[in-house]
Design a protein around this motif. Sequence first.
Motif, mmCIF file in Angstrom:
data_model
loop_
_atom_site.group_PDB
_atom_site.id
_atom_site.type_symbol
_atom_site.label_atom_id
_atom_site.label_comp_id
_atom_site.label_asym_id
_atom_site.label_seq_id
_atom_site.Cartn_x
_atom_site.Cartn_y
_atom_site.Cartn_z
ATOM 1 N N ASP B 1 0.814 -1.087 -0.120
ATOM 2 C CA ASP B 1 -0.106 0.009 0.157
ATOM 3 C C ASP B 1 0.921 1.259 -0.094
ATOM 4 O OD1 ASP B 1 -2.407 -1.307 2.326
ATOM 5 O OD2 ASP B 1 -2.117 -1.676 0.215
ATOM 6 N N ALA B 2 0.166 2.374 -0.494
ATOM 7 C CA ALA B 2 1.127 3.576 -0.608
ATOM 8 C C ALA B 2 1.158 4.111 0.887
ATOM 9 C CB ALA B 2 0.361 4.431 -1.590
ATOM 10 N N LYS B 3 2.253 4.743 1.069
ATOM 11 C CA LYS B 3 2.398 5.236 2.384
ATOM 12 C C LYS B 3 2.285 6.727 2.384
ATOM 13 C CE LYS B 3 6.581 2.192 3.075
ATOM 14 N NZ LYS B 3 7.957 2.146 3.131
ATOM 15 N N THR B 4 1.349 7.216 1.483
ATOM 16 C CA THR B 4 1.146 8.670 1.439
ATOM 17 C C THR B 4 -0.363 9.016 1.320
ATOM 18 O OG1 THR B 4 1.593 8.851 -1.241
ATOM 19 C CG2 THR B 4 3.463 9.187 0.367
ATOM 20 N N THR B 5 -0.704 10.143 1.694
ATOM 21 C CA THR B 5 -2.167 10.542 1.339
ATOM 22 C C THR B 5 -2.093 11.925 0.528
ATOM 23 O OG1 THR B 5 -2.438 9.569 3.525
ATOM 24 C CG2 THR B 5 -4.333 11.034 2.589
ATOM 25 N N GLN B 6 -2.798 12.064 -0.517
ATOM 26 C CA GLN B 6 -2.870 13.413 -1.431
ATOM 27 C C GLN B 6 -4.387 13.335 -1.687
ATOM 28 O OE1 GLN B 6 0.249 11.370 -4.207
ATOM 29 N NE2 GLN B 6 0.015 13.544 -4.691
ATOM 30 N N PRO B 7 -4.629 14.894 -1.920
ATOM 31 C CA PRO B 7 -6.083 14.960 -2.068
ATOM 32 C C PRO B 7 -6.250 14.577 -3.471
ATOM 33 C CG PRO B 7 -4.754 17.029 -2.383
ATOM 34 C CD PRO B 7 -3.785 15.938 -1.632
ATOM 35 N N PRO B 8 -7.738 14.103 -3.747
ATOM 36 C CA PRO B 8 -7.859 13.625 -5.217
ATOM 37 C C PRO B 8 -7.615 14.496 -6.446
ATOM 38 C CG PRO B 8 -9.814 13.434 -3.998
ATOM 39 C CD PRO B 8 -8.653 13.861 -3.063
ATOM 40 N N SER B 9 -7.841 15.648 -5.881
ATOM 41 C CA SER B 9 -8.026 16.463 -7.165
ATOM 42 C C SER B 9 -7.788 18.058 -6.691
ATOM 43 C CB SER B 9 -9.323 16.530 -8.172
ATOM 44 O OG SER B 9 -10.414 16.976 -7.262
ATOM 45 N N MET B 10 -7.205 18.762 -7.743
ATOM 46 C CA MET B 10 -6.989 20.409 -7.302
ATOM 47 C C MET B 10 -7.224 20.902 -8.730
ATOM 48 S SD MET B 10 -3.614 20.125 -4.640
ATOM 49 C CE MET B 10 -4.005 22.337 -4.596
ATOM 50 N N ASP B 11 -7.543 22.436 -8.711
ATOM 51 C CA ASP B 11 -7.376 23.075 -9.560
ATOM 52 C C ASP B 11 -6.579 24.360 -9.502
ATOM 53 O OD1 ASP B 11 -11.126 23.098 -10.265
ATOM 54 O OD2 ASP B 11 -9.633 21.791 -10.946
ATOM 55 N N CYS B 12 -6.045 24.781 -10.515
ATOM 56 C CA CYS B 12 -5.103 26.160 -10.350
ATOM 57 C C CYS B 12 -5.376 26.889 -11.667
ATOM 58 C CB CYS B 12 -3.753 25.673 -10.342
ATOM 59 S SG CYS B 12 -2.369 26.781 -10.350
ATOM 60 N N ALA B 13 -5.342 28.232 -11.619
ATOM 61 C CA ALA B 13 -5.324 29.147 -12.647
ATOM 62 C C ALA B 13 -4.068 28.986 -13.478
ATOM 63 C CB ALA B 13 -5.809 30.542 -12.444
ATOM 64 N N GLU B 14 -4.034 29.311 -14.594
ATOM 65 C CA GLU B 14 -2.677 29.481 -15.525
ATOM 66 C C GLU B 14 -2.022 30.617 -15.103
ATOM 67 O OE1 GLU B 14 -3.380 29.695 -19.524
ATOM 68 O OE2 GLU B 14 -1.357 28.843 -19.996
ATOM 69 N N GLY B 15 -0.760 30.334 -14.725
ATOM 70 C CA GLY B 15 0.172 31.459 -14.497
ATOM 71 C C GLY B 15 0.437 31.367 -12.989
ATOM 72 N N ARG B 16 -0.546 31.229 -12.379
ATOM 73 C CA ARG B 16 -0.410 31.010 -10.741
ATOM 74 C C ARG B 16 0.593 29.766 -10.428
ATOM 75 N NH1 ARG B 16 -4.332 34.338 -8.697
ATOM 76 N NH2 ARG B 16 -3.169 34.417 -6.926
ATOM 77 N N ALA B 17 0.596 29.907 -9.113
ATOM 78 C CA ALA B 17 1.429 28.798 -8.433
ATOM 79 C C ALA B 17 0.655 27.703 -7.889
ATOM 80 C CB ALA B 17 2.375 29.106 -7.257
ATOM 81 N N ALA B 18 0.790 26.499 -8.375
ATOM 82 C CA ALA B 18 0.262 25.175 -7.760
ATOM 83 C C ALA B 18 1.068 24.534 -6.804
ATOM 84 C CB ALA B 18 0.056 24.228 -9.098
ATOM 85 N N ASN B 23 0.729 14.146 2.535
ATOM 86 C CA ASN B 23 1.075 13.629 4.092
ATOM 87 C C ASN B 23 1.833 12.162 3.875
ATOM 88 O OD1 ASN B 23 0.043 15.754 5.394
ATOM 89 N ND2 ASN B 23 -2.162 15.157 4.853
ATOM 90 N N HIS B 24 2.868 12.039 4.611
ATOM 91 C CA HIS B 24 3.564 10.761 5.031
ATOM 92 C C HIS B 24 3.938 10.819 6.157
ATOM 93 C CE1 HIS B 24 6.587 13.790 3.960
ATOM 94 N NE2 HIS B 24 5.926 13.950 2.832
ATOM 95 N N SER B 25 2.934 10.406 7.356
ATOM 96 C CA SER B 25 3.252 10.674 8.819
ATOM 97 C C SER B 25 4.114 9.442 9.324
ATOM 98 C CB SER B 25 1.854 10.651 9.389
ATOM 99 O OG SER B 25 1.166 9.600 9.034
ATOM 100 N N THR B 26 3.909 8.625 8.512
ATOM 101 C CA THR B 26 4.849 7.278 8.882
ATOM 102 C C THR B 26 6.303 7.084 8.229
ATOM 103 O OG1 THR B 26 3.735 5.860 7.268
ATOM 104 C CG2 THR B 26 2.661 6.108 9.430
ATOM 105 N N ILE B 27 6.927 8.184 7.655
ATOM 106 C CA ILE B 27 8.010 8.176 6.931
ATOM 107 C C ILE B 27 9.195 7.695 7.744
ATOM 108 C CG2 ILE B 27 8.558 10.606 7.133
ATOM 109 C CD1 ILE B 27 9.712 10.572 4.217
ATOM 110 N N SER B 28 9.931 6.947 7.248
ATOM 111 C CA SER B 28 11.144 6.519 7.994
ATOM 112 C C SER B 28 12.272 7.539 7.771
ATOM 113 C CB SER B 28 11.563 5.219 7.538
ATOM 114 O OG SER B 28 10.587 4.221 7.989
ATOM 115 N N GLY B 29 13.395 7.516 8.496
ATOM 116 C CA GLY B 29 14.503 8.277 8.421
ATOM 117 C C GLY B 29 15.300 8.272 7.226
ATOM 118 N N ASN B 30 15.322 6.916 6.616
ATOM 119 C CA ASN B 30 16.067 6.805 5.383
ATOM 120 C C ASN B 30 15.164 6.843 3.879
ATOM 121 O OD1 ASN B 30 14.826 4.535 5.935
ATOM 122 N ND2 ASN B 30 16.562 3.160 5.420
ATOM 123 N N GLU B 31 14.041 7.307 4.332
ATOM 124 C CA GLU B 31 12.907 7.255 3.023
ATOM 125 C C GLU B 31 13.148 8.581 2.451
ATOM 126 O OE1 GLU B 31 9.507 5.789 5.177
ATOM 127 O OE2 GLU B 31 9.632 3.866 3.420
#
Lengths: 115, 109
Positions: B1-18, B23-31
């Motif tokens: 299973d993936a160790k990360t959580t991401q929102p399923p979708s996002m919108d962004c206007a052209e020219g703006r920062a995306a 979230n990866h709350s269980t990440i290990s020190g060498n990951e």
Amino acid sequence: EAGVAQSPRYKIIEKRQSVAFWCNPISGHATLYWYQQILGQGPKLLIQFQNNGVVDDSQLPKDRFSAERLKGVDSTLKIQPAKLEDSAVYLCASSFGQRGDNIQYFGAGTRLSVL
Amino acid sequence: DAKTTQPPSMDCAEGRAANLPCNHSTISGNEYVYWYRQIHSQGPQYIIHGLKNNETNEMASLIITEDRKSSTLILPHATLRDTAVYYCIVRVNTDKLIFGTGTRLQVFP
């Protein structure tokens, strides 16, 4: 620098037929991967080669899928016989395998439709 | 299973920062935290990766929190060609990539 080459780009077959996909990795890349990507999901690793040896094939359905990497360069993935649920995009990737960052570079994939 | 959580979708206007969170709350020190993206009908494309420090390259910036439990990928000036599914993956460098379902970024004019 040429990227990872895959062929064919599209393939349509009937269930129970066989099919083969071909991959030519980036020159000098020791590690080669085959992934399966079902619509709406992320890619899933099927098999990983280091040169011509298998490193990980734990997710490969070995009763119907096979892969080889003769001479440690090109690779072929075969499905025999195909099932409806094998409809997916099959992606090939390669990496140096020896470097610390181990970045994988992907081909465009082969889209398989099983009818 | 993936160790990360991401929102399923996002919108962004052209020219703006995306700004794409992960979230990866269980990440290990060498990951490491890796980001790939997949434009429609193409294979995944490597964007950037990092361990602890923030990273920047010609494509994007990666901001990792001090506790390393989350990160943000920043596309400073999004274009229509940045419309894609973005995958955040944590892994030891020798490990295989385990993809989740990612974030579908739609850049609109």
